[in-house]
Design a protein around this motif. Structure first.
Motif, mmCIF file in Angstrom:
data_model
loop_
_atom_site.group_PDB
_atom_site.id
_atom_site.type_symbol
_atom_site.label_atom_id
_atom_site.label_comp_id
_atom_site.label_asym_id
_atom_site.label_seq_id
_atom_site.Cartn_x
_atom_site.Cartn_y
_atom_site.Cartn_z
ATOM 1 N N GLY B 47 -49.060 40.824 -60.942
ATOM 2 C CA GLY B 47 -48.220 40.345 -62.029
ATOM 3 C C GLY B 47 -48.536 38.913 -62.411
ATOM 4 N N ILE B 48 -47.943 38.462 -63.515
ATOM 5 C CA ILE B 48 -48.183 37.098 -64.010
ATOM 6 C C ILE B 48 -46.902 36.553 -64.627
ATOM 7 C CG2 ILE B 48 -49.090 38.032 -66.198
ATOM 8 C CD1 ILE B 48 -50.991 35.584 -66.303
ATOM 9 N N GLU B 49 -46.676 35.266 -64.434
ATOM 10 C CA GLU B 49 -45.562 34.556 -65.081
ATOM 11 C C GLU B 49 -46.131 33.273 -65.651
ATOM 12 O OE1 GLU B 49 -43.078 34.087 -61.671
ATOM 13 O OE2 GLU B 49 -42.244 36.110 -61.810
ATOM 14 N N THR B 50 -45.744 32.906 -66.852
ATOM 15 C CA THR B 50 -46.339 31.728 -67.458
ATOM 16 C C THR B 50 -45.373 31.016 -68.406
ATOM 17 O OG1 THR B 50 -48.348 30.933 -68.578
ATOM 18 C CG2 THR B 50 -47.422 33.005 -69.384
ATOM 19 N N ALA B 51 -45.420 29.687 -68.402
ATOM 20 C CA ALA B 51 -44.612 28.867 -69.308
ATOM 21 C C ALA B 51 -45.317 27.534 -69.494
ATOM 22 C CB ALA B 51 -43.214 28.646 -68.735
ATOM 23 N N ARG B 52 -45.234 26.996 -70.710
ATOM 24 C CA ARG B 52 -45.771 25.660 -70.949
ATOM 25 C C ARG B 52 -44.740 24.833 -71.691
ATOM 26 N NH1 ARG B 52 -50.340 23.064 -70.495
ATOM 27 N NH2 ARG B 52 -51.456 24.974 -69.958
ATOM 28 N N GLU B 53 -44.492 23.631 -71.189
ATOM 29 C CA GLU B 53 -43.609 22.684 -71.878
ATOM 30 C C GLU B 53 -44.407 21.371 -71.883
ATOM 31 O OE1 GLU B 53 -38.722 22.689 -71.866
ATOM 32 O OE2 GLU B 53 -39.805 22.799 -69.992
ATOM 33 N N ASN B 54 -44.042 20.388 -71.100
ATOM 34 C CA ASN B 54 -44.916 19.220 -70.966
ATOM 35 C C ASN B 54 -46.139 19.564 -70.128
ATOM 36 O OD1 ASN B 54 -43.110 17.398 -72.364
ATOM 37 N ND2 ASN B 54 -41.782 17.629 -70.585
ATOM 38 N N VAL B 55 -45.877 20.389 -69.147
ATOM 39 C CA VAL B 55 -46.924 20.864 -68.254
ATOM 40 C C VAL B 55 -46.967 22.395 -68.363
ATOM 41 C CG1 VAL B 55 -45.410 21.142 -66.236
ATOM 42 C CG2 VAL B 55 -47.781 20.512 -65.883
ATOM 43 N N GLY B 56 -48.096 22.983 -68.119
ATOM 44 C CA GLY B 56 -48.206 24.446 -68.111
ATOM 45 C C GLY B 56 -48.221 24.961 -66.688
ATOM 46 N N ILE B 57 -47.450 26.016 -66.423
ATOM 47 C CA ILE B 57 -47.463 26.646 -65.102
ATOM 48 C C ILE B 57 -47.737 28.137 -65.307
ATOM 49 C CG2 ILE B 57 -46.196 27.097 -62.960
ATOM 50 C CD1 ILE B 57 -44.343 24.757 -63.637
ATOM 51 N N THR B 58 -48.782 28.629 -64.683
ATOM 52 C CA THR B 58 -49.059 30.067 -64.684
ATOM 53 C C THR B 58 -49.170 30.505 -63.235
ATOM 54 O OG1 THR B 58 -50.214 30.008 -66.808
ATOM 55 C CG2 THR B 58 -50.665 31.879 -65.378
ATOM 56 N N VAL B 59 -48.359 31.482 -62.871
ATOM 57 C CA VAL B 59 -48.431 32.030 -61.522
ATOM 58 C C VAL B 59 -48.933 33.468 -61.620
ATOM 59 C CG1 VAL B 59 -47.228 32.390 -59.336
ATOM 60 C CG2 VAL B 59 -46.389 30.649 -60.929
ATOM 61 N N THR B 60 -50.038 33.760 -60.945
ATOM 62 C CA THR B 60 -50.482 35.154 -60.853
ATOM 63 C C THR B 60 -50.251 35.625 -59.421
ATOM 64 O OG1 THR B 60 -52.752 34.375 -60.492
ATOM 65 C CG2 THR B 60 -52.195 35.142 -62.712
ATOM 66 N N TYR B 61 -49.891 36.888 -59.298
ATOM 67 C CA TYR B 61 -49.580 37.473 -57.988
ATOM 68 C C TYR B 61 -50.632 38.512 -57.633
ATOM 69 C CZ TYR B 61 -45.176 35.115 -58.849
ATOM 70 O OH TYR B 61 -44.234 34.159 -59.126
ATOM 71 N N TRP B 62 -51.009 38.520 -56.359
ATOM 72 C CA TRP B 62 -52.122 39.350 -55.878
ATOM 73 C C TRP B 62 -51.779 39.950 -54.524
ATOM 74 C CZ3 TRP B 62 -56.198 39.756 -59.278
ATOM 75 C CH2 TRP B 62 -56.235 38.807 -60.309
ATOM 76 N N SER B 63 -52.375 41.086 -54.250
ATOM 77 C CA SER B 63 -52.082 41.768 -52.981
ATOM 78 C C SER B 63 -52.752 41.114 -51.782
ATOM 79 C CB SER B 63 -52.495 43.236 -53.075
ATOM 80 O OG SER B 63 -53.870 43.331 -53.351
ATOM 81 N N ASP B 64 -53.894 40.451 -52.017
ATOM 82 C CA ASP B 64 -54.655 39.902 -50.892
ATOM 83 C C ASP B 64 -55.632 38.825 -51.363
ATOM 84 O OD1 ASP B 64 -57.475 41.413 -51.269
ATOM 85 O OD2 ASP B 64 -55.821 42.721 -51.838
ATOM 86 N N LEU B 65 -56.170 38.070 -50.423
ATOM 87 C CA LEU B 65 -57.072 36.958 -50.738
ATOM 88 C C LEU B 65 -58.395 37.440 -51.327
ATOM 89 C CD1 LEU B 65 -56.564 34.575 -47.663
ATOM 90 C CD2 LEU B 65 -55.910 34.120 -50.036
#
Lengths: 105, 105
Positions: B47-65
């Protein structure tokens, strides 16, 4: 407060808080400001990054799990959590993670 | 794509990408859209979550390294990383973390 948190060499912890807001402010902005101020004074606090667009993402960084636990139990934070459930968020997810490596420019 | 990623029971991995943009689009929006599409087809993508305001943050989720490593080495992603360094970001930080617990509403 810097926009990209100036965290130390891993390992350390990240609490990823992703949320959807309800309509209206209802005291949210004031509480958020207060909580950031308060969190930054906690033992083990390393930094915070936050942005809201369609979804809000706030990542706080901590030196260890005990500090995260103490912050969760802080009385003003407890009150904010209660209001979050009751008024501010239609949905949220909190993820506690251990940062194993990092890089950047 | 949901706004709050519907991740499985921990443990799983989160890649927290925080960035400051340069001025102008310079092909950034188109590439971002393409990368989200591409990432979501990768083995181990959760999955992925993302937002940008002054700074951008994108978090991607993964099952393993291993899945994170393979995505980092994907050829189109490599090209995007090169352009990110060269044109799109004045600063960024990538943090690879292991989600140990989560809760929410």
């Amino acid at each position: 407060m810097t926009l990209i948190a100036n965290t130390p060499t891993p390992p350390y912890y990240a609490v990823i808080f992703t949320s959807l807001r309800t309509e209206g402010d209802n005291g949210y902005s004031q509480m958020t400001e207060r909580l950031v101020e308060l969190a930054s004074k906690q033992t083990g606090f390393l930094g915070i990054e936050t942005a809201r667009e369609n979804v809000g993402i706030t990542v706080t960084y901590w030196s260890d799990l005990e500090s995260i636990k103490q912050w969760k139990e802080n009385s003003e934070h407890q009150e904010a959590q209660r209001l979050g459930h009751e008024k501010w968020y239609s949905s949220f997810k909190t993820r506690i993670s251990k940062v194993e490596s990092d890089y950047g420019i």
